[in-house]
Design a protein around this motif. Structure first.
Motif, mmCIF file in Angstrom:
data_model
loop_
_atom_site.group_PDB
_atom_site.id
_atom_site.type_symbol
_atom_site.label_atom_id
_atom_site.label_comp_id
_atom_site.label_asym_id
_atom_site.label_seq_id
_atom_site.Cartn_x
_atom_site.Cartn_y
_atom_site.Cartn_z
ATOM 1 N N SER A 98 0.802 -1.222 0.000
ATOM 2 C CA SER A 98 0.000 0.000 0.000
ATOM 3 C C SER A 98 0.836 1.275 0.000
ATOM 4 O O SER A 98 2.021 1.276 0.338
ATOM 5 C CB SER A 98 -0.938 -0.014 1.204
ATOM 6 N N VAL A 102 -2.524 5.129 2.794
ATOM 7 C CA VAL A 102 -3.185 3.946 3.339
ATOM 8 C C VAL A 102 -2.433 3.408 4.557
ATOM 9 O O VAL A 102 -3.036 3.058 5.578
ATOM 10 C CB VAL A 102 -3.332 2.855 2.262
ATOM 11 N N THR A 202 -5.582 -6.113 -5.671
ATOM 12 C CA THR A 202 -5.891 -4.700 -5.484
ATOM 13 C C THR A 202 -7.229 -4.369 -6.129
ATOM 14 O O THR A 202 -7.524 -4.837 -7.227
ATOM 15 C CB THR A 202 -4.791 -3.835 -6.129
ATOM 16 N N TRP A 258 -11.029 -4.089 2.748
ATOM 17 C CA TRP A 258 -9.786 -3.970 1.971
ATOM 18 C C TRP A 258 -9.942 -2.936 0.867
ATOM 19 O O TRP A 258 -9.082 -2.056 0.678
ATOM 20 C CB TRP A 258 -9.442 -5.336 1.394
ATOM 21 N N CYS A 263 -6.302 -0.715 0.214
ATOM 22 C CA CYS A 263 -5.123 -1.567 0.403
ATOM 23 C C CYS A 263 -4.756 -2.267 -0.905
ATOM 24 O O CYS A 263 -5.619 -2.502 -1.757
ATOM 25 C CB CYS A 263 -5.395 -2.601 1.488
ATOM 26 N N ARG A 264 -3.473 -2.625 -1.027
ATOM 27 C CA ARG A 264 -2.999 -3.151 -2.303
ATOM 28 C C ARG A 264 -2.169 -4.422 -2.140
ATOM 29 O O ARG A 264 -1.490 -4.620 -1.135
ATOM 30 C CB ARG A 264 -2.128 -2.097 -3.012
ATOM 31 N N PRO A 286 -1.933 -4.284 6.317
ATOM 32 C CA PRO A 286 -1.559 -4.186 4.901
ATOM 33 C C PRO A 286 -0.082 -4.469 4.654
ATOM 34 O O PRO A 286 0.347 -4.507 3.500
ATOM 35 C CB PRO A 286 -1.891 -2.727 4.563
ATOM 36 N N HIS A 331 -9.394 5.865 -3.534
ATOM 37 C CA HIS A 331 -9.930 5.422 -2.264
ATOM 38 C C HIS A 331 -11.388 5.864 -2.139
ATOM 39 O O HIS A 331 -11.802 6.865 -2.738
ATOM 40 C CB HIS A 331 -9.098 6.005 -1.119
#
Length: 333
Positions: A98, A102, A202, A258, A263-264, A286, A331
């Motif tokens: 992230s 984040v 993601t 998530w 979040c990634r 994350p 986001h």
């Protein structure tokens, strides 16, 4: 492709006289070895960078990497997990996991819960305590669960964390404010079962793995997944996958949280059931631990038939797809 590795070795900070609990979130040589070997097997050329001080020196010396695999937790301040991603953004070097926004939001559990609650995602009622006066007139019903607002790996959590009256609440908040020098999260205690859900990917491409239940053995710590419990999980905890309707409900909630937080690539969402057996969001990680044997995300992947190498492949694939597509992940807050 040259992949830099950013991380914080626990041993280096122990050598600087930090305590084992202070360094609990930091990495072991086994983790870095496993990451390096997996990346090499996958066809990448990994290069060890280390923590932020080493990264600053290498950037100043002109070193660059095609992408950085970042698992650095940092040590100081509420923005410690965001420091390396922010620096890499400034140098326009892509990285896994992230972004700074984040990581700053999710490290502070109270802020993350404010956002999710406003979006209608189930989470226990709570207050964030910066001074003891923040407890004046609160309306939360006992029992309550109390922990530092911005720690992981069970730091600051013990058998005292479950409080049953105002006296216990104020005493523990006072102690945590002094010891951890950060806000304290006080939330309604949920009496049900506890789960962690791995998430890979993601945005719309993210998928939740089968939830893993945390089952305490014998008289271990009962309801408290503390620092000591996590350190001795082999003797005190049993993990098992949960399928069916409950498993799907946990996966849906984890994915919603998530995606809402932005979040990634990969991580974990911790959930707990309320008195009606409905899952609620507890916290998100994350930058989940990646020790190949002991960390929760590799454990639940292993139970789901996903090898450590396959886990690292999925994380890298997600990060490289984001870079290749050049898309900005928006986001929801």
């Amino acid at each position: 492709m040259c992949v830099g590795l950013t991380y914080d070795l626990q041993a280096e900070y122990l050598a600087r006289n930090y305590s084992p609990e202070e360094t609990a979130e930091l990495d072991s040589p086994e983790t870095i070895d496993a990451l390096e070997q997996s990346l090499r097997t996958l066809g990448y050329a990994p290069v060890r960078i280390g923590g932020i001080e080493s990264l600053v020196g290498k950037l100043a010396a002109g070193e660059r990497w095609d992408i950085v695999f970042n698992i650095s937790e940092g040590m100081h301040g509420l923005g410690r997990e965001a420091q390396i991603p922010a620096l890499l953004d400034a140098y326009r070097i892509p990285y896994t996991f992230s972004d700074p926004l984040v990581l700053g939001i999710t490290l502070h559990k109270g802020i993350a819960k404010h956002i999710l609650k406003n979006l209608g995602i189930a989470t226990p009622d709570f207050i964030v305590v910066k001074t003891l006066s923040d407890l004046d007139g609160h309306s939360l019903a006992f029992p309550l669960f109390v922990k530092p607002a911005a720690e992981g790996t069970g730091k600051g959590i013990s058998s005292r964390s479950l409080v049953h009256n105002e006296g216990e609440l104020r005493e523990l908040c006072s102690d945590l404010l002094v010891e951890f020098r950060q806000p304290v999260l006080v939330e309604t205690f949920l009496p049900g079962r506890e789960f962690t859900v791995g998430v890979l990917g993601t945005g719309d491409r993210a998928r939740a793995l089968t939830p893993m239940e945390v089952v305490f053995q014998g008289e271990s710590s009962g309801v408290v997944y503390s620092y000591e419990t996590k350190k001795n999980y082999r003797e005190l905890v049993e993990y098992s996958l949960v399928n069916g309707e409950l498993g799907e409900a946990c996966k849906d909630l984890a994915l919603a949280a998530w995606r809402a937080l932005g979040c990634r690539d990969g991580g974990r969402i911790d959930l707990r059931l309320d008195a009606e057996n409905r899952p609620s969001f507890i916290e998100v990680n994350p930058l989940a631990g990646l020790h190949p044997v002991d960390s929760d995300l590799p454990i639940l992947c292993r139970l789901s038939g996903i090898s450590y190498e396959a886990l690292i492949r999925e994380i890298m694939t997600s990060a490289l797809e984001r870079e290749h597509n050049g898309k900005i992940v928006l986001h929801e807050f």
